[in-house]
Design an enzyme around this catalytic site. Structure first.
Site, PDB file in Angstrom:
ATOM      1  N   ASN A   1       1.060  -0.938  -0.002  1.00  0.00           N
ATOM      2  CA  ASN A   1      -0.354  -0.273   0.129  1.00  0.00           C
ATOM      3  C   ASN A   1       0.950   1.268   0.097  1.00  0.00           C
ATOM      4  O   ASN A   1       1.600   1.025   0.724  1.00  0.00           O
ATOM      5  CB  ASN A   1      -0.931  -0.255   0.991  1.00  0.00           C
ATOM      6  CG  ASN A   1      -1.364   0.971   0.892  1.00  0.00           C
ATOM      7  OD1 ASN A   1      -2.453   1.287   0.751  1.00  0.00           O
ATOM      8  ND2 ASN A   1      -1.436   2.286   2.349  1.00  0.00           N
ATOM      9  N   GLU A   2       0.355   1.723  -1.355  1.00  0.00           N
ATOM     10  CA  GLU A   2       1.194   3.507  -1.095  1.00  0.00           C
ATOM     11  C   GLU A   2       2.739   3.189  -0.669  1.00  0.00           C
ATOM     12  O   GLU A   2       3.136   4.066  -0.384  1.00  0.00           O
ATOM     13  CB  GLU A   2       0.836   4.536  -0.309  1.00  0.00           C
ATOM     14  CG  GLU A   2      -0.592   4.229  -0.338  1.00  0.00           C
ATOM     15  CD  GLU A   2      -1.705   5.423   0.335  1.00  0.00           C
ATOM     16  OE1 GLU A   2      -0.803   6.451   1.264  1.00  0.00           O
ATOM     17  OE2 GLU A   2      -2.797   6.695  -0.178  1.00  0.00           O
TER      18      GLU A   2
ATOM     19  N   TYR B   1      -6.039  11.913  -3.620  1.00  0.00           N
ATOM     20  CA  TYR B   1      -6.176  12.717  -2.138  1.00  0.00           C
ATOM     21  C   TYR B   1      -5.880  14.072  -2.144  1.00  0.00           C
ATOM     22  O   TYR B   1      -4.845  14.320  -1.782  1.00  0.00           O
ATOM     23  CB  TYR B   1      -5.883  12.151  -1.157  1.00  0.00           C
ATOM     24  CG  TYR B   1      -6.177  10.732  -1.039  1.00  0.00           C
ATOM     25  CD1 TYR B   1      -7.456  10.889   0.433  1.00  0.00           C
ATOM     26  CD2 TYR B   1      -5.430   9.401  -0.688  1.00  0.00           C
ATOM     27  CE1 TYR B   1      -8.476   9.353   0.056  1.00  0.00           C
ATOM     28  CE2 TYR B   1      -5.924   8.071  -0.607  1.00  0.00           C
ATOM     29  CZ  TYR B   1      -7.565   8.257  -0.186  1.00  0.00           C
ATOM     30  OH  TYR B   1      -7.680   7.049   0.640  1.00  0.00           O
TER      31      TYR B   1
ATOM     32  N   GLU C   1      -8.033   4.487  -4.462  1.00  0.00           N
ATOM     33  CA  GLU C   1      -8.580   4.881  -3.280  1.00  0.00           C
ATOM     34  C   GLU C   1      -8.631   5.961  -4.121  1.00  0.00           C
ATOM     35  O   GLU C   1      -7.914   6.201  -4.678  1.00  0.00           O
ATOM     36  CB  GLU C   1      -7.247   5.161  -2.148  1.00  0.00           C
ATOM     37  CG  GLU C   1      -7.195   3.803  -1.618  1.00  0.00           C
ATOM     38  CD  GLU C   1      -6.269   4.219  -0.243  1.00  0.00           C
ATOM     39  OE1 GLU C   1      -6.369   4.955   0.396  1.00  0.00           O
ATOM     40  OE2 GLU C   1      -5.440   2.889   0.215  1.00  0.00           O
TER      41      GLU C   1
ATOM     42  N   TRP D   1     -12.482   5.121  -1.115  1.00  0.00           N
ATOM     43  CA  TRP D   1     -12.360   5.014   0.180  1.00  0.00           C
ATOM     44  C   TRP D   1     -13.294   6.380   1.327  1.00  0.00           C
ATOM     45  O   TRP D   1     -12.933   6.819   0.918  1.00  0.00           O
ATOM     46  CB  TRP D   1     -10.767   5.436   0.587  1.00  0.00           C
ATOM     47  CG  TRP D   1      -9.954   5.385   1.895  1.00  0.00           C
ATOM     48  CD1 TRP D   1      -9.640   6.432   3.191  1.00  0.00           C
ATOM     49  CD2 TRP D   1      -9.150   4.056   2.443  1.00  0.00           C
ATOM     50  NE1 TRP D   1      -9.669   6.126   4.257  1.00  0.00           N
ATOM     51  CE2 TRP D   1      -8.809   3.793   3.858  1.00  0.00           C
ATOM     52  CE3 TRP D   1      -8.640   2.925   2.299  1.00  0.00           C
ATOM     53  CZ2 TRP D   1      -8.497   3.194   4.910  1.00  0.00           C
ATOM     54  CZ3 TRP D   1      -7.910   2.191   2.701  1.00  0.00           C
ATOM     55  CH2 TRP D   1      -7.317   2.306   3.684  1.00  0.00           C
TER      56      TRP D   1
END
Length: 433
Positions: free
Chosen positions: A214-215, A295, A335, A377
């Protein structure tokens, strides 16, 4: 006397035999039932498309990272079935969740090579519930962040074992001992035989695919070479154990120094210094589809909402264009979210934000582009406020938001050549124009 004695012995034997036959038939039926379920087809890839049984699968889904953690204890286990059932009723097809918890509370991996069977059974339950409700799972294998252990925990373990090369978290990517720890974890997970379904994880088509990390960021090497080397090795290792499932990296989508023409698409200059590079990382042969996060609240600090919407459109279109022309692979926005901590936040903004993302995916799908889908998300159910963040929501508590997701499920399903993946879709979409 002999005859009577013979009959007296015969009846218990017949009774015992009948019980054996009954038990055998019961378990045989159960086995057949799971065998039937296991005939569910794997998701594959044909160029820029996800495929199931020769038809195109467009993904409308969500994140509930907490499923395994909440499946451990009996008092919270009901949340898994409730969440997956609710997602299925919305026509959603994929849920992304953690298949890791390293050294933390309710840890799956207690220390390198040591696993808590109680927590593994919780993950078995998550996968079995996903089968029950017809929702596929995208399972992430480790966290770049410290939550649930992450690469920080692997580095701590190496130091505790006296084999660590560096105290830097980035040694996760280059320390040979830590690489061995991670490979052992991957091998154990992928070859795990589910105690409920009897199916090894690597053979279970309800799993949509694996996400390496993840990321990922490796800021100690902005050139990106260290992370690229790790991704090359680990993607090949996963495929050597399991060549049936799709594999992605888990990227945020930032462009690095090897993609100079794309640097202006990044939110700000720092995004090119993190050691990750969307195109370079995603074009690895063993990586089946590209992953991107969205994001703008975290990436910008002075932008107004309308500016964030403009960035969002350019960000998505750039990555879909890369999937179409450079990578020739599907691109999944795994996400996305809009924070409710923004000083000017209104729920209607979040709906507009979601709608822009879902519309962009739909437009790509209509022209058979590489925009393979998006996973919001995050979704929760009622009573989970303490596990929420500034992006989470209970989707059915706001009618306008709920309608956005069900509409997306239906219009993707109605596209020519699209597979009817979710059994709820037929009834759900028959009610829609």
């Amino acid at each position: 006397m002999v005859a009577a004695g013979g009959n007296g012995l015969l009846f218990p034997i017949l009774g015992f035999a009948s019980c054996v036959v009954f038990i055998y038939m019961s378990f045989s039926d159960l086995s057949l039932s799971y065998h039937h379920e296991s005939e569910l087809s794997f998701v594959t890839r044909n160029g820029t498309q996800f495929m199931v049984d020769g038809k195109i699968l467009y993904v409308n889904g969500w994140n509930s990272y907490w499923l395994m953690d909440h499946a451990v204890d009996e008092y919270s286990r009901y949340r898994i079935g409730s969440m997956l059932q609710a997602g299925a009723k919305m026509g959603l097809t994929v849920c992304r969740t953690w298949a890791f918890n390293d050294g933390d509370y309710n840890a799956l991996q207690l220390s390198p090579g040591r696993f808590d069977e109680r927590v593994f059974k919780a993950l078995d339950h998550v996968i079995a519930e996903a089968r029950k409700h017809g929702v596929r799972l995208l399972l992430s294998l480790v966290n770049n962040l410290q939550a649930y252990g992450g690469k920080t925990q692997y580095v701590k373990w190496a130091w505790q074992d006296g084999v660590g090369l560096s105290s830097s978290n980035d040694s996760f990517f280059f320390d040979p001992s830590i690489r061995r720890y991670f490979k052992n974890y991957v091998l154990t997970l992928l070859t795990r035989k589910n105690t409920i379904t009897g199916i090894e994880y690597r053979n279970d088509p309800i799993i949509f695919g694996w996400e390496l990390i993840n990321e990922p960021r490796c800021m100690s090497d902005p050139s990106g070479d260290t992370l690229q080397d790790w991704l090359d090795e680990m993607s090949a290792f996963v495929k050597s154990i399991d060549n049936k499932h799709l594999l992605t990296v888990g990227l945020e989508g930032f462009y690095g120094p090897k993609s100079p023409k794309r640097l202006t698409v990044n939110p700000e200059f720092w995004a090119a210094t993190l050691g990750a590079d969307f195109i370079r990382n995603s074009e690895i042969a063993n990586v089946d589809f590209a992953s991107v996060h969205i994001y703008p609240d975290h990436w910008f600090h002075v932008q107004e909402f309308e500016e964030k919407l403009n960035f969002l459109s350019k960000w998505m279109l750039s990555h879909i264009e890369d999937g179409d022309n450079e990578l020739k692979k599907p691109v999944m926005f795994t996400e996305y979210g809009l924070s409710n901590l923004n000083k000017d936040f209104e729920q209607s903004q979040r709906d507009r934000f979601y709608k822009t993302i879902l519309d962009t995916i739909y437009k790509s799908a209509k022209r058979n582009g590489s925009g393979g889908g998006a996973l919001v998300w995050q979704f929760l159910i009622e009573g989970m406020e303490e596990f929420n963040d500034d992006f989470g929501m209970v989707p059915w508590q706001r009618a306008a938001t709920y309608k956005l997701f069900t509409k997306q499920s239906c219009r993707l399903t109605k596209l020519p050549g699209s597979v009817l993946q979710n059994k709820n879709l037929k009834e759900l979409c028959s009610k829609r124009p």
